[in-house]
Design an enzyme around this catalytic site. Structure first.
Site, short mmCIF file in Angstrom:
data_model
loop_
_atom_site.label_atom_id
_atom_site.label_comp_id
_atom_site.label_asym_id
_atom_site.label_seq_id
_atom_site.Cartn_x
_atom_site.Cartn_y
_atom_site.Cartn_z
N ARG A 101 -2.43 5.13 17.30
CA ARG A 101 -2.01 5.79 16.05
C ARG A 101 -1.45 7.14 16.45
NH1 ARG A 101 -5.16 6.41 10.36
NH2 ARG A 101 -4.37 4.28 10.28
N HIS A 128 3.37 1.25 9.29
CA HIS A 128 1.93 0.95 9.31
C HIS A 128 1.77 -0.58 9.20
CE1 HIS A 128 -2.25 1.48 9.17
NE2 HIS A 128 -2.42 2.09 8.02
N GLN A 131 -1.66 -2.51 8.35
CA GLN A 131 -2.07 -2.38 6.96
C GLN A 131 -1.34 -3.39 6.08
OE1 GLN A 131 -4.41 -0.06 5.41
NE2 GLN A 131 -4.13 -1.64 3.88
N ASP A 219 0.68 5.01 -2.53
CA ASP A 219 0.04 5.70 -1.40
C ASP A 219 0.02 7.19 -1.74
OD1 ASP A 219 -1.01 6.28 1.12
OD2 ASP A 219 0.79 5.72 2.24
N CYS A 259 -3.55 1.50 0.29
CA CYS A 259 -4.09 1.38 1.65
C CYS A 259 -5.32 2.25 1.87
CB CYS A 259 -3.01 1.70 2.67
SG CYS A 259 -2.39 3.38 2.62
N ARG A 287 -8.41 -5.67 6.60
CA ARG A 287 -7.99 -5.05 7.87
C ARG A 287 -8.73 -5.70 9.03
NH1 ARG A 287 -5.83 0.08 7.77
NH2 ARG A 287 -5.30 -0.42 9.92
#
Ligand code: CP
Ligand code: NVA
Length: 300
Positions: A101, A128, A131, A219, A259, A287
């Protein structure tokens, strides 16, 4: 499934292979697939904060019979300037896979280029992908596997999540509608590619995006690394809030996804995220299952 060396972007995978991955995630969740990664090790490089990604990958490795190592900038040489080139070559001698990440997508690509082991993108400024695989699993659980029959609405920032949704729409052929304030559109190249492959609407009007949609997702307004822009973003996104009025415009069976982490009272009201249409905790759980499927495909 074709043999992939890495998982850097959803756009690298074919529709069939994405469907196979989702099918495997479902079988892992139901206990039908009990595949293992016994004795395998995963290095987890985190140059940004994380709760879900770190814990779900670490627990995934434990449950698969392997082991995960957490490497942050605070206590690894990456934080003191050692490049990803040497890090890639060194970690390739010790472990069986790397997740990273970080900020720049190019850093993930450089790491993958110099690693002889699989690399997984655990979030960049651009994408991402893990996700959105978990999000797709959540959508399939709700509506079944016919991706092309679904309409997904994205409200707010044209960020890493929006770009990964665009990649998913490109590969799987569903309709994606994005409502973003001016100046906060998704990545232009990813948007152009998606427009050539599926039905994409980009609007400034949240209601237009949500009208009759099956999934409404949003988000935070300021992603990690954008903390300095919090005030100006709050002004720009003021009308891009997912509330009950907006949800009423979606299909009556629509679900809400986020998310996480979420800011109740900013991008989403508590009544929506904690309400009956919200699937955010199934999404977070997925996830674990989705990433097990990715790890098994790459490292199994
Ligand atoms: N959704 C997500 O990636 O959460 P974390 O930042 O907690 O990993
Ligand atoms: N867009 C958010 C997602 C966090 C999981 C960020 O990049 O901070």
């Amino acid at each position: 499934m074709a043999k992939y060396t890495d998982f850097l972007a959803i756009s690298d995978y074919t529709a069939q292979d994405l469907s196979d991955l989702l099918e495997r995630a479902h079988r892992l969740k139901s206990g039908e697939d009990v595949s293992k990664l016994t004795g395998k090790s995963l290095a987890m490089i985190f140059r940004k904060s994380s709760t879900r990604t770190r814990v779900s990958f670490e627990v995934a490795m434990t449950q698969l019979g392997g082991h995960a190592l957490f490497l942050s900038d605070q206590d690894s040489q990456l934080g003191r300037g050692e490049g990803v080139h040497d890090t890639a070559k060194v970690l390739s001698r010790y472990v069986d896979g790397i997740i990273i990440r970080t900020f720049k997508q190019e850093e993930v690509e450089e790491l993958a280029e110099h690693s002889s082991i699989p690399v997984v993108n655990a979030l960049t400024d651009l994408l991402h992908p893990c996700q959105v695989i978990a999000d797709l699993q959540t959508v399939v659980e709700e509506f079944g596997p016919e991706h092309s029959a679904r309409t997904i609405a994205w409200i707010g920032d044209g960020n890493n999540m929006a770009n990964s949704w665009l990649n998913a729409a490109s590969q799987l052929g569903f309709e994606l509608r994005l409502a973003c304030p001016e100046g906060y559109d998704p990545d232009p190249d990813i948007l152009d590619r998606a427009r050539g492959l599926t039905t994409i609407l980009l609007t400034r009007d949240s209601a237009e995006a949500v009208d009759g949609a099956d999934v409404v997702s949003t988000d935070v307004w300021a992603s990690m690394g954008q903390e300095d822009e919090t005030l100006e973003r709050a002004a720009a996104f003021e009308t891009f809030v997912v509330d009950d009025t907006l949800m009423k415009r979606a299909d009556s069976s629509a679900i809400f996804l986020h998310c996480l982490p979420a800011h109740r009272g900013e991008e989403v009201t508590a009544s929506v995220i904690d309400g009956p249409q919200s699937r955010v905790f199934d999404e977070a759980e997925n996830r674990l299952h989705a990433q097990k499927a990715i790890l098994l495909e790459l490292m199994g």
